[in-house]
Enzyme design. Structure first.
Site, PDB file in Angstrom:
ATOM      1  N   GLU A  94       8.109  -3.009  -1.515  1.00 60.36           N
ATOM      2  CA  GLU A  94       7.785  -1.833  -0.710  1.00 60.36           C
ATOM      3  C   GLU A  94       7.628  -2.157   0.764  1.00 60.36           C
ATOM      4  O   GLU A  94       8.322  -1.595   1.608  1.00 60.36           O
ATOM      5  CB  GLU A  94       6.500  -1.172  -1.247  1.00 60.36           C
ATOM      6  CG  GLU A  94       6.064   0.044  -0.474  1.00 60.36           C
ATOM      7  CD  GLU A  94       5.084   0.924  -1.250  1.00 60.36           C
ATOM      8  OE1 GLU A  94       4.313   1.632  -0.608  1.00 60.36           O
ATOM      9  OE2 GLU A  94       5.109   0.884  -2.504  1.00 60.36           O
ATOM     10  N   ASP A  95       6.742  -3.074   1.113  1.00 58.13           N
ATOM     11  CA  ASP A  95       6.421  -3.248   2.535  1.00 58.13           C
ATOM     12  C   ASP A  95       7.562  -3.903   3.304  1.00 58.13           C
ATOM     13  O   ASP A  95       7.944  -3.434   4.372  1.00 58.13           O
ATOM     14  CB  ASP A  95       5.132  -4.055   2.689  1.00 58.13           C
ATOM     15  CG  ASP A  95       4.635  -4.028   4.131  1.00 58.13           C
ATOM     16  OD1 ASP A  95       4.579  -5.103   4.748  1.00 58.13           O
ATOM     17  OD2 ASP A  95       4.392  -2.925   4.640  1.00 58.13           O
ATOM     18  N   SER A  96       8.157  -4.978   2.766  1.00 55.63           N
ATOM     19  CA  SER A  96       9.287  -5.608   3.471  1.00 55.63           C
ATOM     20  C   SER A  96      10.472  -4.641   3.529  1.00 55.63           C
ATOM     21  O   SER A  96      11.233  -4.622   4.502  1.00 55.63           O
ATOM     22  CB  SER A  96       9.702  -6.913   2.782  1.00 55.63           C
ATOM     23  OG  SER A  96      10.135  -6.677   1.449  1.00 55.63           O
ATOM     24  N   ASP A 105       0.845  -5.094  -2.189  1.00 52.22           N
ATOM     25  CA  ASP A 105      -0.352  -4.245  -2.234  1.00 52.22           C
ATOM     26  C   ASP A 105      -1.243  -4.544  -1.038  1.00 52.22           C
ATOM     27  O   ASP A 105      -1.706  -3.664  -0.330  1.00 52.22           O
ATOM     28  CB  ASP A 105      -1.118  -4.495  -3.535  1.00 52.22           C
ATOM     29  CG  ASP A 105      -0.220  -4.347  -4.757  1.00 52.22           C
ATOM     30  OD1 ASP A 105      -0.411  -5.094  -5.720  1.00 52.22           O
ATOM     31  OD2 ASP A 105       0.698  -3.515  -4.709  1.00 52.22           O
ATOM     32  N   ARG A 163      12.541  -6.754  -0.506  1.00 50.12           N
ATOM     33  CA  ARG A 163      12.167  -6.334  -1.852  1.00 50.12           C
ATOM     34  C   ARG A 163      10.975  -5.399  -1.832  1.00 50.12           C
ATOM     35  O   ARG A 163      10.454  -5.068  -0.763  1.00 50.12           O
ATOM     36  CB  ARG A 163      11.852  -7.583  -2.699  1.00 50.12           C
ATOM     37  CG  ARG A 163      10.554  -8.258  -2.359  1.00 50.12           C
ATOM     38  CD  ARG A 163      10.336  -9.540  -3.145  1.00 50.12           C
ATOM     39  NE  ARG A 163       8.916  -9.839  -3.269  1.00 50.12           N
ATOM     40  CZ  ARG A 163       8.417 -10.975  -3.756  1.00 50.12           C
ATOM     41  NH1 ARG A 163       9.234 -11.968  -4.098  1.00 50.12           N
ATOM     42  NH2 ARG A 163       7.113 -11.146  -3.877  1.00 50.12           N
ATOM     43  N   TYR A 205      13.160 -10.933  -5.704  1.00 54.25           N
ATOM     44  CA  TYR A 205      12.491 -11.255  -6.972  1.00 54.25           C
ATOM     45  C   TYR A 205      13.389 -12.210  -7.743  1.00 54.25           C
ATOM     46  O   TYR A 205      14.557 -12.417  -7.390  1.00 54.25           O
ATOM     47  CB  TYR A 205      12.263  -9.976  -7.788  1.00 54.25           C
ATOM     48  CG  TYR A 205      11.313  -9.012  -7.121  1.00 54.25           C
ATOM     49  CD1 TYR A 205      11.750  -7.771  -6.694  1.00 54.25           C
ATOM     50  CD2 TYR A 205       9.985  -9.354  -6.927  1.00 54.25           C
ATOM     51  CE1 TYR A 205      10.889  -6.878  -6.076  1.00 54.25           C
ATOM     52  CE2 TYR A 205       9.109  -8.481  -6.297  1.00 54.25           C
ATOM     53  CZ  TYR A 205       9.574  -7.253  -5.875  1.00 54.25           C
ATOM     54  OH  TYR A 205       8.730  -6.389  -5.234  1.00 54.25           O
TER      55      TYR A 205
HETATM   56  O1  TRH Z   1       5.432  -8.932  -2.453  1.00 54.46           O
HETATM   57  P1  TRH Z   1       6.134  -7.756  -2.939  1.00 54.46           P
HETATM   58  O2  TRH Z   1       7.051  -7.943  -4.048  1.00 54.46           O
HETATM   59  O3  TRH Z   1       5.074  -6.639  -3.347  1.00 54.46           O
HETATM   60  C1  TRH Z   1       5.299  -5.783  -4.420  1.00 54.46           C
HETATM   61  C2  TRH Z   1       5.514  -4.451  -3.938  1.00 54.46           C
HETATM   62  O4  TRH Z   1       4.491  -4.044  -3.166  1.00 54.46           O
HETATM   63  C3  TRH Z   1       5.646  -3.480  -5.070  1.00 54.46           C
HETATM   64  O5  TRH Z   1       5.686  -2.171  -4.625  1.00 54.46           O
HETATM   65  C4  TRH Z   1       4.500  -3.599  -5.958  1.00 54.46           C
HETATM   66  O6  TRH Z   1       4.720  -2.773  -7.057  1.00 54.46           O
HETATM   67  C5  TRH Z   1       4.439  -5.006  -6.387  1.00 54.46           C
HETATM   68  O7  TRH Z   1       4.245  -5.856  -5.260  1.00 54.46           O
HETATM   69  C6  TRH Z   1       3.292  -5.131  -7.277  1.00 54.46           C
HETATM   70  O8  TRH Z   1       7.006  -7.104  -1.779  1.00 54.46           O
HETATM   71  P2  TRH Z   1       6.594  -6.297  -0.483  1.00 54.46           P
HETATM   72  O9  TRH Z   1       6.062  -4.966  -0.804  1.00 54.46           O
HETATM   73  O10 TRH Z   1       7.768  -6.354   0.392  1.00 54.46           O
HETATM   74  O11 TRH Z   1       5.421  -7.132   0.182  1.00 54.46           O
HETATM   75  C7  TRH Z   1       5.652  -8.393   0.749  1.00 54.46           C
HETATM   76  C8  TRH Z   1       4.685  -8.607   1.910  1.00 54.46           C
HETATM   77  O12 TRH Z   1       4.765  -9.981   2.332  1.00 54.46           O
HETATM   78  C9  TRH Z   1       5.022  -7.764   3.131  1.00 54.46           C
HETATM   79  O13 TRH Z   1       3.823  -7.321   3.746  1.00 54.46           O
HETATM   80  C10 TRH Z   1       5.729  -8.747   4.073  1.00 54.46           C
HETATM   81  C11 TRH Z   1       5.008 -10.017   3.742  1.00 54.46           C
HETATM   82  N1  TRH Z   1       5.709 -11.265   4.041  1.00 54.46           N
HETATM   83  C12 TRH Z   1       5.149 -12.094   5.002  1.00 54.46           C
HETATM   84  O14 TRH Z   1       4.123 -11.770   5.621  1.00 54.46           O
HETATM   85  N2  TRH Z   1       5.763 -13.303   5.247  1.00 54.46           N
HETATM   86  C13 TRH Z   1       6.906 -13.698   4.623  1.00 54.46           C
HETATM   87  O15 TRH Z   1       7.414 -14.792   4.876  1.00 54.46           O
HETATM   88  C14 TRH Z   1       7.482 -12.800   3.650  1.00 54.46           C
HETATM   89  C15 TRH Z   1       8.743 -13.197   2.966  1.00 54.46           C
HETATM   90  C16 TRH Z   1       6.851 -11.596   3.371  1.00 54.46           C
END
Ligand code: TRH
Length: 394
Positions: free
Chosen positions: A279-281, A17, A277, A195
């Site tokens: 959305e953003d990654s 988020d 996983r 996850y």
């Molecule tokens: O952390 P997430 O599982 O976030 C999720 C999703 O947004 C999902 O849609 C939402 O419903 C849920 O939260 C509540 O995965 P996501 O979206 O990939 O976000 C991870 C963020 O962390 C992304 O901006 C990349 C960042 N990141 C780093 O900055 N450094 C790291 O080492 C890693 C592994 C990730």
């Protein structure tokens, strides 16, 4: 004075988020010259993405964006021209009341979750009049087609990616800074961000079949903790002598710290296969133009399998049947809770799907580039959103 934008984000769980909201805020400020305030109800997550931030402080200016703690009861000082709530988080009630009193009324946007499902096109940009106040909220859906809001992609992203991916020195420096050494010449480098429940151990086991050194890089998180529980601490090697070739097969596992957001992009660009996983990654892996495997945010109603199938249908379009089956097989096995060996008639597990996926690595790398270029031909989400809010003025 340039337009003022207020972007509100409440952390449900994990990092996405904030990851998405921060990218949007930064891009609307930097590339579109808006005065942006990003309101976050949890600054500790932001501090993981931007370690220079002290989460104990309520106000920060980072890359020209005012990042403020969203605290209730909320004191409204000024209402912005454009108000964005992310993922239906609802701006504070007191702020909404003031929005209704403001002349001209602010443009109110709800930035929705990303999905490849067909219904998104029909819901994108729809207005929703507020039942009580003289306000209209518009729903803005990210997406993979021209009839959606597109994907977050900052101006310089693909140029910086290409520079890094064509610079062995920059990559070696990155690896040294992350693991203390450069990977062996022909190592297969895999990043892991999952996850709980992802069949990480089956993957590590299957990697031992790979005819060369394998590096598994797991930034602090679920996969890293799992591997650590199964192996020894920060860095370990699963060795196996390949009697047939007489060569030693090594799978080295690195549990690294959680990387600042910009360095996480470098990891995705430097790896050969990325497990991502949420959305953003998931989106960043597509801009990395490398083969990837998506671990979808699991929901109790199993709706995430519909999301997975919808994206796979779009992503494997243009891939020949065998390659498409290898991708779908691997993704479905990866999203299946714990990875039972496949009894007769059951769908194959990681032990079968990973070798099939790897056997097509070159074709999948070419496809990843083709897919990325196709997406990059469309306007990015921040530009589309600014354009949309300008049109609302007319
Ligand atoms: O952390 P997430 O599982 O976030 C999720 C999703 O947004 C999902 O849609 C939402 O419903 C849920 O939260 C509540 O995965 P996501 O979206 O990939 O976000 C991870 C963020 O962390 C992304 O901006 C990349 C960042 N990141 C780093 O900055 N450094 C790291 O080492 C890693 C592994 C990730």
């Amino acid at each position: 004075m340039s337009e003022r934008w207020d972007i509100f984000c409440r952390v449900v769980d994990n990092f996405g988020d904030v990851g998405v909201s921060w990218r949007l805020a930064r891009q609307v400020s930097r590339e579109h010259g808006k005065r942006v305030r990003l309101w976050l109800d949890d600054l500790t997550v932001f501090a993981k993405l931007r370690p220079e931030v002290d989460p104990a402080c309520d106000a920060h200016t980072v890359d020209g964006v005012e990042v403020r703690r969203l605290r209730e009861p909320f004191t409204v000082d000024e209402v912005a021209d454009v108000v964005v709530e992310t993922f239906g988080c609802d701006p504070p009630e007191a702020y909404v009341e003031r929005m209704a009193e403001r002349e001209p009324r602010p443009r109110w946007i709800n930035l929705e979750y990303l999905s490849a499902e067909d219904w998104v096109e029909g819901s994108h940009a729809l207005p929703s009049p507020n039942p009580r106040l003289p306000l209209v909220k518009h729903y803005f859906f990210p997406g993979f087609t021209a009839k959606t809001g597109g994907l977050l992609r900052e101006e310089s992203l693909l140029r910086r990616r290409d520079e890094f991916q064509s610079d062995p020195g920059a990559q070696a420096a990155f690896w040294k800074s992350l693991t203390g050494k450069a990977p062996p010449e022909n190592a297969l480098k895999i990043s892991l961000f999952t996850y709980a429940g992802a069949p990480v151990e089956s993957l590590a086991r299957s990697c031992r079949q790979y005819p060369g050194p394998v590096w598994l890089i797991a930034p602090e998180g679920t996969a890293a903790a799992y591997l650590r529980s199964r192996l020894t601490p920060a860095h370990d090697t699963i060795r196996r002598n390949d009697h047939s070739s007489g060569r030693r097969r090594e799978v080295e596992v690195f549990n690294t710290p959680f990387l600042p957001q910009t360095r996480y992009d470098l990891l995705l660009w430097a790896c050969d296969v990325n497990f991502v996983r949420g959305e953003d990654s998931f989106v960043r892996a597509q801009w990395a133009a490398r083969p990837f495997v998506w671990h979808v945010y699991p929901t109790a109603d199993n709706a995430h399998y519909v999301k997975l199938a919808a994206f796979l249908a779009r992503y494997t379009e243009g891939l020949d049947r065998a390659h498409a089956a290898a991708v779908s097989g691997m993704w479905e096995a990866w999203n299946r809770r714990d990875d039972p060996p496949a009894p007769e008639g059951m769908r194959p597990g990681i032990a079968d799907c990973w070798p099939a996926f790897m056997a097509r690595r070159e074709a999948l790398a070419a496809h990843a580039r083709y897919w990325c270029d196709r997406l990059a031909a469309r306007p990015d989400l921040a530009a589309a959103l600014v354009d949309f809010t300008n049109k609302l003025l007319k």
